[in-house]
Design a protein around this motif. Structure first.
Motif, PDB file in Angstrom:
ATOM      1  N   ARG A 169       0.836  -1.193   0.000  1.00  0.00           N
ATOM      2  CA  ARG A 169       0.000   0.000   0.000  1.00  0.00           C
ATOM      3  C   ARG A 169       0.874   1.247   0.000  1.00  0.00           C
ATOM      4  O   ARG A 169       2.032   1.218   0.405  1.00  0.00           O
ATOM      5  N   PHE A 170       0.281   2.346  -0.447  1.00  0.00           N
ATOM      6  CA  PHE A 170       0.981   3.630  -0.496  1.00  0.00           C
ATOM      7  C   PHE A 170       1.569   3.964   0.872  1.00  0.00           C
ATOM      8  O   PHE A 170       2.739   4.353   0.984  1.00  0.00           O
ATOM      9  N   THR A 215       6.509   9.359  -8.403  1.00  0.00           N
ATOM     10  CA  THR A 215       7.311   8.189  -8.765  1.00  0.00           C
ATOM     11  C   THR A 215       6.413   7.011  -9.127  1.00  0.00           C
ATOM     12  O   THR A 215       6.623   6.346 -10.150  1.00  0.00           O
ATOM     13  N   LEU A 216       5.410   6.763  -8.304  1.00  0.00           N
ATOM     14  CA  LEU A 216       4.490   5.659  -8.577  1.00  0.00           C
ATOM     15  C   LEU A 216       3.736   5.871  -9.885  1.00  0.00           C
ATOM     16  O   LEU A 216       3.572   4.937 -10.675  1.00  0.00           O
ATOM     17  N   ARG A 219      -1.404  -0.309 -10.355  1.00  0.00           N
ATOM     18  CA  ARG A 219      -2.077   0.345  -9.228  1.00  0.00           C
ATOM     19  C   ARG A 219      -3.473  -0.254  -9.141  1.00  0.00           C
ATOM     20  O   ARG A 219      -4.185  -0.320 -10.132  1.00  0.00           O
ATOM     21  N   ARG A 220      -3.835  -0.678  -7.934  1.00  0.00           N
ATOM     22  CA  ARG A 220      -5.158  -1.246  -7.736  1.00  0.00           C
ATOM     23  C   ARG A 220      -5.819  -0.528  -6.565  1.00  0.00           C
ATOM     24  O   ARG A 220      -5.248  -0.452  -5.474  1.00  0.00           O
ATOM     25  N   VAL A 243     -10.354   5.190   0.362  1.00  0.00           N
ATOM     26  CA  VAL A 243      -9.941   4.230  -0.665  1.00  0.00           C
ATOM     27  C   VAL A 243      -8.557   3.680  -0.318  1.00  0.00           C
ATOM     28  O   VAL A 243      -7.651   4.425   0.052  1.00  0.00           O
ATOM     29  N   THR A 244      -8.411   2.379  -0.420  1.00  0.00           N
ATOM     30  CA  THR A 244      -7.122   1.723  -0.220  1.00  0.00           C
ATOM     31  C   THR A 244      -6.501   1.493  -1.592  1.00  0.00           C
ATOM     32  O   THR A 244      -7.156   0.992  -2.498  1.00  0.00           O
ATOM     33  N   VAL A 245      -5.235   1.873  -1.729  1.00  0.00           N
ATOM     34  CA  VAL A 245      -4.527   1.713  -3.004  1.00  0.00           C
ATOM     35  C   VAL A 245      -3.305   0.846  -2.769  1.00  0.00           C
ATOM     36  O   VAL A 245      -2.562   1.037  -1.804  1.00  0.00           O
ATOM     37  N   GLU A 246      -3.114  -0.098  -3.677  1.00  0.00           N
ATOM     38  CA  GLU A 246      -2.017  -1.049  -3.579  1.00  0.00           C
ATOM     39  C   GLU A 246      -1.230  -1.036  -4.889  1.00  0.00           C
ATOM     40  O   GLU A 246      -1.808  -0.900  -5.960  1.00  0.00           O
TER      41      GLU A 246
END
Length: 119
Positions: free
Chosen positions: A37-38, A56-57, A68-69, A76-79
């Motif tokens: 995760r971020f 960068t991401l 990116r999901r 919101v969860t970002v992985e």
């Protein structure tokens, strides 16, 4: 097509600039063990700002090196996860990272010697 990285307008120069960035090396290395995760990346990479990590991401995603999901949670969860292309870059970069950690003492000694040289 054969690319010529010595030509001023060759896109390989942009790619080399991207992958030689310290933040890119650190992000890709952390993602080697699996998706993160971020917030985990931010916590693990000491000294990186939220803005720089986001940039960068985004750049790595644009180049196809990671995915990116987003998960529909509140917030919101970002992985982020390496792609096959990203894994191949990590494989190529691993010896350079190893060289840097193995030889850092010698480099610091050389820097010290250089600073002590008379002009």
């Amino acid at each position: 097509m054969k690319w010529n990285l010595y030509a001023a307008k060759c896109p390989t120069r942009q790619l080399l600039d991207r992958i030689s960035d310290k933040w890119v090396v650190l992000v890709l290395s952390l993602l080697e063990d699996g998706p993160k995760r971020f917030s985990v990346l931010k916590r693990e990479i000491d000294g990186i700002s939220q803005k720089m990590l986001s940039q960068t991401l985004r750049a790595l995603e644009q180049d196809g090196l990671l995915t990116r999901r987003a998960f529909p949670t509140v917030p919101v969860t970002v992985e982020y996860e390496l792609t096959t292309l990203g894994r191949s870059l990590n494989t190529a970069m691993a010896p350079v990272v190893e060289w840097a950690t193995t030889n850092m003492s010698r480099v610091l000694k050389a820097r010290d010697t250089f600073r002590k040289k008379p002009d």
